[in-house]
Design a protein around this motif. Structure first.
Motif, PDB file in Angstrom:
ATOM      1  N   ALA A   1      -3.661  17.270  -7.339  1.00 38.53           N
ATOM      2  CA  ALA A   1      -2.958  15.986  -7.471  1.00 38.53           C
ATOM      3  C   ALA A   1      -3.878  14.832  -7.066  1.00 38.53           C
ATOM      4  N   ASP A   2      -4.703  15.040  -6.035  1.00 36.74           N
ATOM      5  CA  ASP A   2      -5.634  13.996  -5.599  1.00 36.74           C
ATOM      6  C   ASP A   2      -6.666  13.685  -6.684  1.00 36.74           C
ATOM      7  N   THR A   3      -7.164  14.723  -7.330  1.00 34.55           N
ATOM      8  CA  THR A   3      -8.150  14.522  -8.395  1.00 34.55           C
ATOM      9  C   THR A   3      -7.512  13.766  -9.557  1.00 34.55           C
ATOM     10  N   MET A   4      -6.301  14.144  -9.918  1.00 32.39           N
ATOM     11  CA  MET A   4      -5.616  13.469 -11.028  1.00 32.39           C
ATOM     12  C   MET A   4      -5.315  12.017 -10.680  1.00 32.39           C
ATOM     13  N   LYS A   5      -4.935  11.784  -9.437  1.00 35.37           N
ATOM     14  CA  LYS A   5      -4.668  10.409  -9.013  1.00 35.37           C
ATOM     15  C   LYS A   5      -5.942   9.574  -9.115  1.00 35.37           C
ATOM     16  N   LEU A   6      -7.053  10.131  -8.643  1.00 30.67           N
ATOM     17  CA  LEU A   6      -8.337   9.436  -8.721  1.00 30.67           C
ATOM     18  C   LEU A   6      -8.732   9.178 -10.172  1.00 30.67           C
ATOM     19  N   PHE A   7      -8.508  10.166 -11.028  1.00 26.02           N
ATOM     20  CA  PHE A   7      -8.822   9.990 -12.444  1.00 26.02           C
ATOM     21  C   PHE A   7      -8.014   8.831 -13.035  1.00 26.02           C
ATOM     22  N   ILE A   8      -6.728   8.814 -12.780  1.00 23.12           N
ATOM     23  CA  ILE A   8      -5.860   7.752 -13.320  1.00 23.12           C
ATOM     24  C   ILE A   8      -6.320   6.392 -12.800  1.00 23.12           C
ATOM     25  N   GLU A   9      -6.615   6.309 -11.515  1.00 24.86           N
ATOM     26  CA  GLU A   9      -7.083   5.045 -10.948  1.00 24.86           C
ATOM     27  C   GLU A   9      -8.391   4.599 -11.599  1.00 24.86           C
ATOM     28  N   ASN A  10      -9.317   5.531 -11.766  1.00 26.46           N
ATOM     29  CA  ASN A  10     -10.600   5.190 -12.398  1.00 26.46           C
ATOM     30  C   ASN A  10     -10.420   4.760 -13.845  1.00 26.46           C
ATOM     31  N   TRP A  11      -9.559   5.457 -14.569  1.00 30.18           N
ATOM     32  CA  TRP A  11      -9.311   5.115 -15.972  1.00 30.18           C
ATOM     33  C   TRP A  11      -8.678   3.738 -16.069  1.00 30.18           C
ATOM     34  N   GLN A  12      -7.651   3.497 -15.265  1.00 33.35           N
ATOM     35  CA  GLN A  12      -6.992   2.197 -15.307  1.00 33.35           C
ATOM     36  C   GLN A  12      -7.962   1.082 -14.924  1.00 33.35           C
ATOM     37  N   LYS A  13      -8.822   1.335 -13.935  1.00 32.19           N
ATOM     38  CA  LYS A  13      -9.812   0.331 -13.547  1.00 32.19           C
ATOM     39  C   LYS A  13     -10.768   0.056 -14.707  1.00 32.19           C
ATOM     40  N   SER A  14     -11.195   1.099 -15.402  1.00 30.58           N
ATOM     41  CA  SER A  14     -12.121   0.887 -16.518  1.00 30.58           C
ATOM     42  C   SER A  14     -11.455   0.083 -17.631  1.00 30.58           C
ATOM     43  N   LEU A  15     -10.162   0.259 -17.826  1.00 34.27           N
ATOM     44  CA  LEU A  15      -9.443  -0.519 -18.840  1.00 34.27           C
ATOM     45  C   LEU A  15      -9.370  -1.980 -18.431  1.00 34.27           C
ATOM     46  N   THR A  16      -9.077  -2.221 -17.164  1.00 39.48           N
ATOM     47  CA  THR A  16      -9.021  -3.595 -16.671  1.00 39.48           C
ATOM     48  C   THR A  16     -10.395  -4.246 -16.790  1.00 39.48           C
ATOM     49  N   ASP A  17     -11.431  -3.474 -16.479  1.00 37.01           N
ATOM     50  CA  ASP A  17     -12.792  -4.006 -16.546  1.00 37.01           C
ATOM     51  C   ASP A  17     -13.167  -4.473 -17.949  1.00 37.01           C
ATOM     52  N   VAL A  18     -12.592  -3.896 -18.991  1.00 39.57           N
ATOM     53  CA  VAL A  18     -12.913  -4.326 -20.356  1.00 39.57           C
ATOM     54  C   VAL A  18     -11.820  -5.214 -20.948  1.00 39.57           C
ATOM     55  N   GLY A  19     -10.963  -5.752 -20.086  1.00 39.47           N
ATOM     56  CA  GLY A  19      -9.971  -6.705 -20.551  1.00 39.47           C
ATOM     57  C   GLY A  19      -8.755  -6.084 -21.210  1.00 39.47           C
TER      58      GLY A  19
ATOM     59  N   THR B   1     -14.343   8.028 -18.657  1.00 40.28           N
ATOM     60  CA  THR B   1     -13.871   8.364 -17.311  1.00 40.28           C
ATOM     61  C   THR B   1     -13.848   9.873 -17.121  1.00 40.28           C
ATOM     62  N   TRP B   2     -13.379  10.575 -18.124  1.00 36.15           N
ATOM     63  CA  TRP B   2     -13.335  12.036 -18.076  1.00 36.15           C
ATOM     64  C   TRP B   2     -14.745  12.593 -17.877  1.00 36.15           C
ATOM     65  N   ASN B   3     -15.676  12.085 -18.654  1.00 35.84           N
ATOM     66  CA  ASN B   3     -17.058  12.563 -18.580  1.00 35.84           C
ATOM     67  C   ASN B   3     -17.687  12.249 -17.223  1.00 35.84           C
ATOM     68  N   ASP B   4     -17.330  11.102 -16.626  1.00 36.35           N
ATOM     69  CA  ASP B   4     -17.843  10.763 -15.300  1.00 36.35           C
ATOM     70  C   ASP B   4     -17.308  11.702 -14.228  1.00 36.35           C
ATOM     71  N   MET B   5     -16.058  12.106 -14.367  1.00 29.77           N
ATOM     72  CA  MET B   5     -15.443  12.955 -13.348  1.00 29.77           C
ATOM     73  C   MET B   5     -15.655  14.439 -13.589  1.00 29.77           C
ATOM     74  N   TRP B   6     -15.693  14.826 -14.839  1.00 24.16           N
ATOM     75  CA  TRP B   6     -15.873  16.235 -15.178  1.00 24.16           C
ATOM     76  C   TRP B   6     -17.030  16.353 -16.168  1.00 24.16           C
ATOM     77  N   PRO B   7     -18.267  16.161 -15.687  1.00 21.23           N
ATOM     78  CA  PRO B   7     -19.415  16.241 -16.608  1.00 21.23           C
ATOM     79  C   PRO B   7     -19.485  17.610 -17.282  1.00 21.23           C
ATOM     80  N   LYS B   8     -20.068  17.611 -18.437  1.00 21.09           N
ATOM     81  CA  LYS B   8     -20.214  18.852 -19.200  1.00 21.09           C
ATOM     82  C   LYS B   8     -21.080  19.831 -18.417  1.00 21.09           C
ATOM     83  N   LEU B   9     -20.672  21.065 -18.468  1.00 25.12           N
ATOM     84  CA  LEU B   9     -21.466  22.126 -17.851  1.00 25.12           C
ATOM     85  C   LEU B   9     -22.689  22.391 -18.700  1.00 25.12           C
TER      86      LEU B   9
END
Length: 137
Positions: A55-73, A128-136
């Protein structure tokens, strides 16, 4: 100008319009199909993430994604963020499914600005996904 010339001009204009419309229709259908395919893949990714992440990882992902959306307007996606958070907090698949369906319908009913915004939204999801879960490797 003779009536034959007028008729030929009319036929030519109508032919050009019809050809252009068919091209538009084909591209529109391809866009709909690609959007539906991308939405299905998004749903698959999200389902896998919720099953395999804390749940903590998912919360962080959502926060990061939402922040990236705000950052691009992408402030116009405030309702998206609120609906997303609600579906996440309720943590059941039917709430998420309803949210995803409502979100998809609203984007499909809107104009091209929403299509571009949807593309940006999904691009930021992937980044955001790639930043948090980089490809193996």
């Amino acid at each position: 100008m003779s009536s034959d010339d007028n008729s030929n001009q009319w036929n030519f204009v109508w032919y050009e319009y019809s050809k252009s419309f068919e091209n538009w229709k084909t591209l529109f259908e391809q866009m709909q199909n690609a959007t539906n395919d991308m939405q299905n893949k998004f749903n698959d990714v999200w389902e896998k993430a919720t099953k395999e992440s804390s749940a903590d990882t998912m919360k962080l992902f959502i926060e990061n994604w939402q922040k990236s959306l705000t950052d691009v307007g992408m402030k116009s996606f405030k309702e998206f963020g609120e609906g997303w958070q609600k579906s996440f907090n309720e943590n059941n698949s039917s709430t998420f499914k309803q949210f995803a369906e409502t979100w998809q319908k609203s984007l499909n009913l809107s104009g091209m600005e929403h299509m571009k915004a949807y593309g940006e939204l999904m691009k930021k999801f992937a980044e955001t996904w790639n930043d948090m879960w980089p490809k193996l490797k």
